[in-house]
Design a protein around this motif. Structure first.
Motif, PDB file in Angstrom:
ATOM      1  N   GLY A 303      -7.860  29.442 -33.858  1.00  0.00           N
ATOM      2  CA  GLY A 303      -8.280  30.491 -33.239  1.00  0.00           C
ATOM      3  C   GLY A 303      -8.797  30.069 -31.623  1.00  0.00           C
ATOM      4  O   GLY A 303      -9.513  28.944 -31.643  1.00  0.00           O
ATOM      5  N   LEU A 304      -8.907  31.099 -30.826  1.00  0.00           N
ATOM      6  CA  LEU A 304      -9.219  30.699 -29.545  1.00  0.00           C
ATOM      7  C   LEU A 304     -10.847  30.454 -29.519  1.00  0.00           C
ATOM      8  O   LEU A 304     -11.256  29.736 -28.404  1.00  0.00           O
ATOM      9  CB  LEU A 304      -9.059  31.881 -28.611  1.00  0.00           C
ATOM     10  N   ASN A 305     -11.518  30.950 -30.408  1.00  0.00           N
ATOM     11  CA  ASN A 305     -12.809  30.574 -30.398  1.00  0.00           C
ATOM     12  C   ASN A 305     -13.455  29.489 -30.605  1.00  0.00           C
ATOM     13  O   ASN A 305     -14.544  28.927 -30.408  1.00  0.00           O
ATOM     14  CB  ASN A 305     -13.717  31.679 -31.328  1.00  0.00           C
ATOM     15  N   ASP A 310     -14.008  28.497 -21.034  1.00  0.00           N
ATOM     16  CA  ASP A 310     -13.481  28.154 -19.639  1.00  0.00           C
ATOM     17  C   ASP A 310     -12.107  27.404 -19.724  1.00  0.00           C
ATOM     18  O   ASP A 310     -11.608  26.829 -18.842  1.00  0.00           O
ATOM     19  CB  ASP A 310     -14.449  27.332 -18.884  1.00  0.00           C
ATOM     20  N   GLU A 311     -11.659  26.946 -20.946  1.00  0.00           N
ATOM     21  CA  GLU A 311     -10.302  26.337 -21.099  1.00  0.00           C
ATOM     22  C   GLU A 311      -9.423  27.351 -21.799  1.00  0.00           C
ATOM     23  O   GLU A 311      -8.409  26.712 -22.396  1.00  0.00           O
ATOM     24  CB  GLU A 311     -10.624  25.117 -21.926  1.00  0.00           C
ATOM     25  N   GLN A 381      -2.869  26.803 -18.336  1.00  0.00           N
ATOM     26  CA  GLN A 381      -4.009  26.898 -17.621  1.00  0.00           C
ATOM     27  C   GLN A 381      -5.419  26.661 -18.507  1.00  0.00           C
ATOM     28  O   GLN A 381      -5.334  27.158 -19.477  1.00  0.00           O
ATOM     29  CB  GLN A 381      -4.176  28.174 -17.050  1.00  0.00           C
ATOM     30  N   PRO A 382      -6.194  26.234 -18.059  1.00  0.00           N
ATOM     31  CA  PRO A 382      -6.546  25.765 -16.319  1.00  0.00           C
ATOM     32  C   PRO A 382      -6.202  24.389 -16.229  1.00  0.00           C
ATOM     33  O   PRO A 382      -6.528  23.875 -14.964  1.00  0.00           O
ATOM     34  CB  PRO A 382      -8.259  26.066 -16.461  1.00  0.00           C
ATOM     35  N   MET A 389      -6.839  16.590 -15.709  1.00  0.00           N
ATOM     36  CA  MET A 389      -6.946  17.065 -14.692  1.00  0.00           C
ATOM     37  C   MET A 389      -6.672  18.724 -14.589  1.00  0.00           C
ATOM     38  O   MET A 389      -5.642  19.269 -15.173  1.00  0.00           O
ATOM     39  CB  MET A 389      -6.238  16.540 -13.500  1.00  0.00           C
ATOM     40  N   LYS A 390      -7.760  19.474 -14.048  1.00  0.00           N
ATOM     41  CA  LYS A 390      -7.431  20.916 -14.008  1.00  0.00           C
ATOM     42  C   LYS A 390      -6.674  21.383 -12.647  1.00  0.00           C
ATOM     43  O   LYS A 390      -7.062  20.348 -11.747  1.00  0.00           O
ATOM     44  CB  LYS A 390      -9.024  21.685 -14.031  1.00  0.00           C
TER      45      LYS A 390
END
Length: 448
Positions: A303-305, A310-311, A381-382, A389-390
């Motif tokens: 899951g995203l959590n 910020d990623e 993204q990001p 590298m962002k």
């Protein structure tokens, strides 16, 4: 709005890619359809299929010319807008960029020979053989360029020490884990889209009352190819889901609004998110996300959590993902309906409701290509180079990117208008019925 070079760099890159992908898709898919038409014409000794190949080639040459311009713009913008990225990644992916140039040269050289050698060989198969390097060159170009995008998603073949790239392995970088699914999906979707665009043109002519066997044969060839390619694209899309689950789980989780790691994960279609990231109004299909990710209803989907906030990719990619699924199902359905109807009637006739669906399917397929690339890029993204590298660290600091954006907008408007005008004039000037009379395929008289 305050000037932000990162924002304008992204806008300009997205604009260029969105415009270029139209011509890149045509450049990859149409040669395959030309080869199929000429092969079919030679095999059945049917001049209508040979004329299809001849006319498609003329239009194809125009789109290739525009594709060269937009492709050159992308190359320039990579260096001008993303200098930090190219400083690092440019060394690792120099090999596919170099090889892509040779692939294009092969395609361009043989396209010129193919175009100007109609009816100049005693054996018709000799002319058909000239199409082989064109198909290989166009598909190879797509392969080499797509490996660059694959590298951005799963960078391999180098180490980064204090901002300095070392231990380069160009082949490892090119054949990274994302390469197989990325390349195969790009090729299959390009073939599908071009077959459907050509089918839409034939269907449109039939709807306009041009009830000639030429257009019916064009529809038969293109829709048969479109169905085969659409099935292949769907199968590769399934493999792409499994790739995401293994290598980019945050992208898959964002695409499906899947926040908690769990087994027996459902697939969410549509809906909206409330302030607590709870899905409302969505359609939940039990276990299907686990099946998509692992071919196992009990498979665990991350899951995203589990990732830093910020990623997280933008959650809007959920709608892009849903659109791709719905569109792909529709395109497969249209092909299936056409083939089923033709098998039942055993004629080349198609009802008007089906012709209208085919007309819609052509532009929809190209729109799906566009949405697919937005999904691919936004979903990373990001990061511009995942894990290294962002995007915010890769962009230029120039003060004039906004002016470049305006100038390129005018350039693409001019190119778009020009190509539509030239193609329209080309085919109006060379009316298909008059050309059939000239070539001795039809006798003069009343138009069909």
């Amino acid at each position: 709005m305050q000037y932000d070079p990162v924002f304008f760099s992204r806008m300009l890159t997205e604009l260029t890619l969105s415009f270029h992908i139209i011509f890149a898709t045509i450049g990859v898919g149409v040669p395959v359809m030309i080869a199929l038409a000429e092969w079919r014409g030679i095999r059945t000794n049917d001049p209508h299929y040979l004329l299809l190949a001849r006319r498609w080639t003329r239009g194809f040459v125009i789109t290739v010319a525009v594709g060269v311009v937009t492709g050159t713009a992308i190359g320039l913008q990579l260096s001008l807008l993303w200098p930090s990225f190219m400083k690092i990644a440019g060394q690792a992916i120099a090999l596919p960029l170099f090889l892509e140039t040779f692939a294009f040269f092969i395609e361009a050289i043989f396209l010129g020979i193919y175009l100007y050698t109609w009816d100049r060989f005693k054996k018709k198969t000799t002319h058909l053989l000239l199409m082989i390097p064109i198909v290989i060159g166009s598909s190879a170009s797509a392969f080499f360029i797509t490996t660059l995008n694959a590298f951005m998603n799963t960078p391999r073949g180098f180490t980064l020490e204090n901002g300095v790239i070392k231990n380069l392995q160009p082949l490892v970088a090119m054949f990274n884990p994302a390469t197989p699914t990325k390349v195969s999906h790009v090729l299959a979707s390009s073939y599908t889209t071009c077959a459907l665009i050509l089918a839409a043109i034939a269907a449109w002519q039939l709807l306009r009352g041009k009830d000639h066997v030429y257009h019916k044969k064009a529809l038969k060839l293109t829709m048969t190819a479109a169905f085969v390619f659409a099935i292949s694209t769907a199968a590769i899309g399934d493999l792409s889901g499994k790739f995401l689950a293994k290598y980019q789980p945050e992208k898959l989780a964002a695409a499906e609004w899947h926040f908690e790691t769990e087994t027996h994960a459902p697939l969410i279609l549509g809906g909206a998110l409330d302030e607590n990231n709870e899905v409302i109004y969505g359609i939940s299909i039990p276990y299907m996300l686990s099946v998509l990710a692992h071919n196992d209803p009990a498979g665990e989907v991350i899951g995203l959590n589990d990732f830093p906030k910020d990623e997280w990719p933008p959650l809007v990619i959920h709608y892009l993902f849903n659109f791709k699924i719905a569109s792909g199902m529709f395109l497969v359905l249209v092909g299936l309906l056409y083939l089923f109807r033709r098998r039942l009637s055993r004629t080349l006739e198609a009802p008007r409701w089906l012709l209208r669906m085919i007309v819609v399917a052509g532009p929809l397929a190209m729109l799906t290509i566009e949405v697919g690339w937005f999904f691919a890029e936004l979903g990373r993204q990001p990061w511009i180079l995942r894990g290294f590298m962002k995007v915010s660290d890769a962009a230029t600091t120039s003060d004039h990117v906004d002016m470049m954006l305006v100038l390129f907008c005018f350039l693409y408007l001019l190119l778009g208008f020009t190509v539509v005008r030239v193609l329209g004039k080309l085919f109006r000037k060379h009316d298909v019925f008059e050309e059939m009379i000239t070539l001795g395929i039809e006798k003069g008289g009343r138009r069909p």
